[in-house]
Design a protein around this motif. Structure first.
Motif, short mmCIF file in Angstrom:
data_model
loop_
_atom_site.label_atom_id
_atom_site.label_comp_id
_atom_site.label_asym_id
_atom_site.label_seq_id
_atom_site.Cartn_x
_atom_site.Cartn_y
_atom_site.Cartn_z
N PRO A 291 0.72 -1.13 0.01
CA PRO A 291 0.15 0.04 -0.07
C PRO A 291 0.87 1.21 0.06
CG PRO A 291 -0.89 -1.64 1.47
CD PRO A 291 0.58 -1.98 1.02
N TYR A 292 2.02 1.25 0.67
CA TYR A 292 2.81 2.56 0.78
C TYR A 292 3.26 2.64 -0.56
CZ TYR A 292 1.96 1.81 5.58
OH TYR A 292 1.25 1.62 7.10
N SER A 293 3.65 1.88 -1.33
CA SER A 293 4.31 1.95 -2.69
C SER A 293 3.32 2.44 -3.80
CB SER A 293 5.07 0.48 -3.26
OG SER A 293 5.78 0.24 -2.17
N CYS A 294 1.81 2.47 -3.45
CA CYS A 294 1.03 2.79 -4.46
C CYS A 294 0.64 3.98 -4.36
CB CYS A 294 -0.27 1.81 -4.22
SG CYS A 294 0.10 0.04 -4.65
N GLU A 295 0.25 4.79 -5.49
CA GLU A 295 -0.48 5.93 -5.77
C GLU A 295 -1.68 5.87 -6.85
OE1 GLU A 295 -1.75 9.35 -4.90
OE2 GLU A 295 0.32 8.99 -4.09
N VAL A 296 -2.59 6.52 -6.47
CA VAL A 296 -3.91 6.39 -7.47
C VAL A 296 -4.21 7.72 -8.05
CG1 VAL A 296 -6.22 5.99 -7.51
CG2 VAL A 296 -4.69 4.61 -5.83
N VAL A 297 -4.34 7.86 -9.37
CA VAL A 297 -4.71 8.70 -10.22
C VAL A 297 -5.84 8.41 -10.78
CG1 VAL A 297 -3.60 10.38 -11.98
CG2 VAL A 297 -2.14 9.46 -10.54
N ILE A 298 -6.90 9.51 -11.03
CA ILE A 298 -8.07 9.52 -11.59
C ILE A 298 -7.99 10.10 -12.96
CG2 ILE A 298 -10.45 10.08 -11.76
CD1 ILE A 298 -9.80 8.02 -9.37
#
Length: 296
Positions: free
Chosen positions: A208-215
Motif C-alpha cells: 500500500p505504501y508503494s502505491c499512488e492512485v490517479v483518476i
C-alpha cells in the motif's frame, strides 16, 4: 439590533501516525473526507474540511502523521504539516492512550507555533480512569496547552467540548471560503483516496505504501459517473500482486471502492482500474509534482 460577530479561522490537526487524526476530522466536520485504516501513514496530503454556521466558519486541516522522512514523498508530507501549522489559529495536538513518551518531533514543531494548542488524548475508551489521569499529568509539563481533553473520536466522547473550545479561540473574521463549500479538494481527489483506502485494506506489508492512485478520467452525467483510475506502483513484481491471479485482487479493490464512491457521490459509478509501473516514484520530484505532493 446588533449583528452577532462572525468568527473564522484555521484548525490544524497534528500528531504522530495512527493516533486517530482522520477519525477526529471526520467527526468534527460531520462528513467522511479523510480515509481511515488501521495502518500508519495513511494520510499523505493536507485535507481541508470546512464547517459552516451562521456566525462561524472553521477550516479544519487533517495532516499526515509526523515522521522522520525516508523518501522525497515523506519530505513533501512533512511540508504539508509545516504549512498547516503556519496557518493555524488553533492546533489540535492529538496523542493517544498508547503513546510511549516519544513525541519529541511533534513537540518541537508545536514550540514554534503561535496558535492556541488544545491537547487531545484519544482512545480513552480503551483505558482506565487512572491511566487517563496519568497521561494528563504527564502532558501538563510537556506542552503549553490551553486545555488537555481526554476524548474518544470513534465514540464521539468529548468531541462536542472540543468544538466549543475551538469556537472560543476562533478570531473574529469574515468567512475564508464560500459558505456552501465543504472542502478545498476536487471530486477526483476523493475518488482517488477512496480507491487508495481499499488498497490499504486489501494488501499487506509494503504494497500500500508503494502505491499512488490517479483518476485519469472523470465523466459525470445525470445518472452515472464514469471513472478511469490508474494505480501506480514502483516495481513490476508489485503490479502482479496488485492485479492478483486472473485479476481477482484488482477486481476486489474495484468492487469495494465502487460501493463507497456511489455512497459519496450519490450516483451509479462505472469504474475501470489499470495498474502502471513508475520506478521509485516516491523519490522522483517529477512524479511527486504530478501526484500533487509538490508545489501545493
Amino acid at each position: 439590533m446588533l449583528e452577532t460577530p462572525h468568527k473564522a479561522g484555521f484548525v490544524s490537526i497534528i500528531g504522530k501516525p495512527n493516533v486517530g487524526k482522520s477519525t477526529l476530522m471526520n467527526v468534527l466536520v460531520g462528513e467522511r473526507l479523510s480515509i481511515i485504516t488501521s495502518k500508519a501513514q495513511t494520510t499523505r496530503h493536507r485535507i481541508m474540511g470546512i464547517l459552516n454556521g451562521d456566525d462561524f466558519q472553521i477550516v479544519y486541516s487533517d495532516t499526515p502523521g509526523i515522521i522522520q522522512p525516508k523518501y522525497e514523498l515523506h519530505e513533501s508530507m512533512m511540508e504539508f504539516v509545516r504549512g498547516s501549522l503556519e496557518d493555524a489559529d488553533v492546533v489540535l495536538f492529538v496523542t493517544d492512550i498508547y503513546e510511549k513518551w516519544d513525541e519529541d518531533e511533534v513537540i518541537k514543531r508545536l514550540e514554534k507555533s503561535k496558535a492556541k494548542i488544545l491537547l487531545l488524548i484519544n482512545k480513552t475508551d480503551q483505558a482506565t480512569s487512572d491511566e487517563v489521569l496519568e497521561k494528563i499529568n504527564y502532558w501538563k509539563d510537556k506542552v503549553q496547552a490551553e486545555e488537555i481533553i481526554p476524548i474518544s473520536a470513534l465514540n464521539k466522547k468529548n468531541t462536542d467540548k472540543v468544538f466549543e473550545l475551538i469556537l472560543k479561540h476562533m478570531p473574529e473574521h469574515p468567512a475564508y471560503f464560500p459558505k456552501d463549500e465543504l472542502t478545498d479538494k476536487p471530486e477526483r481527489f476523493f475518488a482517488a483516496e477512496m480507491i487508495r483506502e481499499k488498497i490499504f485494506l486489501t494488501y499487506k506489508k509494503e504494497i500500500p505504501y508503494s502505491c499512488e492512485v490517479v483518476i485519469e478520467e472523470f465523466k459525470e452525467d445525470e445518472t452515472i459517473i464514469r471513472m478511469r483510475a490508474e494505480i501506480i506502483v514502483e516495481r513490476r513484481s508489485q503490479k502482479g500482486i496488485i492485479i492478483g491471479h486472473g485479476g481477482e485482487m484488482l477486481k476486489k479493490v474495484g468492487s469495494l471502492a465502487r460501493v463507497d464512491l456511489e455512497d459519496f457521490f450519490q450516483k451509479k459509478v462505472f469504474l475501470e482500474i489499470f495498474v502502471k509501473v513508475k520506478e521509485n516514484w516516491r523519490s522522483d520530484p517529477k512524479s511527486l509534482s504530478r501526484f500533487g505532493y509538490k508545489g501545493s
